[in-house]
Motif scaffolding. Structure first.
Motif, mmCIF file in Angstrom:
data_model
loop_
_atom_site.group_PDB
_atom_site.id
_atom_site.type_symbol
_atom_site.label_atom_id
_atom_site.label_comp_id
_atom_site.label_asym_id
_atom_site.label_seq_id
_atom_site.Cartn_x
_atom_site.Cartn_y
_atom_site.Cartn_z
ATOM 1 N N VAL A 68 0.957 -1.172 0.024
ATOM 2 C CA VAL A 68 0.250 -0.077 -0.009
ATOM 3 C C VAL A 68 0.868 1.182 0.011
ATOM 4 C CG1 VAL A 68 -1.733 1.638 1.449
ATOM 5 C CG2 VAL A 68 -1.860 -1.321 1.037
ATOM 6 N N ARG A 69 1.854 1.283 0.629
ATOM 7 C CA ARG A 69 2.669 2.347 0.699
ATOM 8 C C ARG A 69 3.469 2.878 -0.562
ATOM 9 N NH1 ARG A 69 4.351 3.846 5.815
ATOM 10 N NH2 ARG A 69 6.467 4.748 5.232
ATOM 11 N N PHE A 70 3.721 1.641 -1.259
ATOM 12 C CA PHE A 70 4.516 1.654 -2.553
ATOM 13 C C PHE A 70 3.383 2.353 -3.658
ATOM 14 C CE2 PHE A 70 5.820 0.471 -6.563
ATOM 15 C CZ PHE A 70 7.247 0.906 -6.788
ATOM 16 N N ALA A 71 2.151 1.865 -3.376
ATOM 17 C CA ALA A 71 0.967 2.232 -4.294
ATOM 18 C C ALA A 71 0.593 3.586 -4.095
ATOM 19 C CB ALA A 71 -0.045 1.130 -4.227
ATOM 20 N N VAL A 72 0.776 4.114 -2.807
ATOM 21 C CA VAL A 72 0.418 5.465 -2.541
ATOM 22 C C VAL A 72 1.499 6.290 -3.026
ATOM 23 C CG1 VAL A 72 0.096 7.164 -0.704
ATOM 24 C CG2 VAL A 72 -0.948 5.065 -0.479
#
Length: 247
Positions: A68-72
């Motif tokens: 999720v962090r990477f996608a954000v």
């Protein structure tokens, strides 16, 4: 057995009013696994609003997921301050992936590349080799100057490497003799005019290769090149002599 009686349109409208669909805030407040899946599904949409992206980034439970962090961080609608904060916390190969993500903003990818370069001296040989093979143009170009041939050799074959990056590496005084000689014999790079010019300015270019490249360059341009060249004087004299005889 008879099923439940179907609702009339008016009843459906009343039911939706009393039981509206869950909002993004309600959804992201659900269990961690469901919230993670929902966040990743939402972040796949490039037109997701920046407010929704920011809302996801504020959910501590969801943001524990590195996916999720990477996608954000890589979403085109992510506010800059949030993307910067996450980029600083990415692991080495996450930075590499981020810099190669098409959807990410160009300036953010540049920052990821620079963050990655700042770690090069502290990562293992194996990690540098892997980066040399797979990284962006900027990182691959920097790794051409690595002292280990096991690093600069795969960097020289990196599909993203450009002529400009090779020329830039050749212009650096830290370019090793082995690297320069490898470029002199490289099937792809040794035939490029700007690379040949850079090689004629490099102190480590062998005489035989310098003669070969000099023959392909007009005399006036060669004089200008040799004026700023770091080649030994004996080689420069030989090049001028040979060029004068051939002309």
């Amino acid at each position: 057995m008879w099923g439940q009686p179907q609702k009339m349109p008016d009843e459906l409208q009343v039911d939706q009013t009393l039981n509206p669909p869950p909002t993004a805030e309600m959804q992201y407040g659900s269990t961690a696994a469901v919230a993670e899946d929902l966040a990743l599904a939402q972040l796949k949409h490039p037109d997701l609003s920046s407010d929704t992206v920011e809302q996801i980034s504020r959910n501590a439970a969801v943001m524990k997921s590195r996916k999720v962090r990477f996608a954000v961080a890589s979403h085109p609608r992510t506010p800059r301050r949030i993307a910067l904060r996450i980029i600083r916390e990415l692991y080495t190969f996450e930075l590499m992936r981020f810099a190669l993500t098409p959807a990410a903003a160009a300036d953010m990818k540049r920052i990821a590349d620079e963050a990655l370069l700042s770690r090069v001296t502290s990562i293992t040989l194996g990690e540098r080799i892997s980066l040399a093979r797979r990284s962006s143009t900027l990182v691959a170009g920097a790794l051409l100057l690595d002292k280990e041939s096991r690093v600069w050799q795969p960097a020289l074959e990196n599909a993203r490497l450009t002529e400009a990056a090779v020329v830039k590496a050749l212009q650096r005084s830290t370019a090793t003799r082995a690297f320069v000689e490898a470029v002199c014999h490289h099937a792809k790079w040794s035939v490029r005019r700007e690379v040949q010019v850079a090689l004629l300015r490099n102190a480590h270019t062998p005489l035989a290769k310098a003669l070969e490249f000099a023959h392909r360059i007009p005399a006036r341009q060669l004089q200008d090149i040799l004026h700023t060249s770091r080649l030994p004087e004996r080689i420069k004299s030989q090049l001028r002599k040979e060029k004068g005889q051939s002309d």
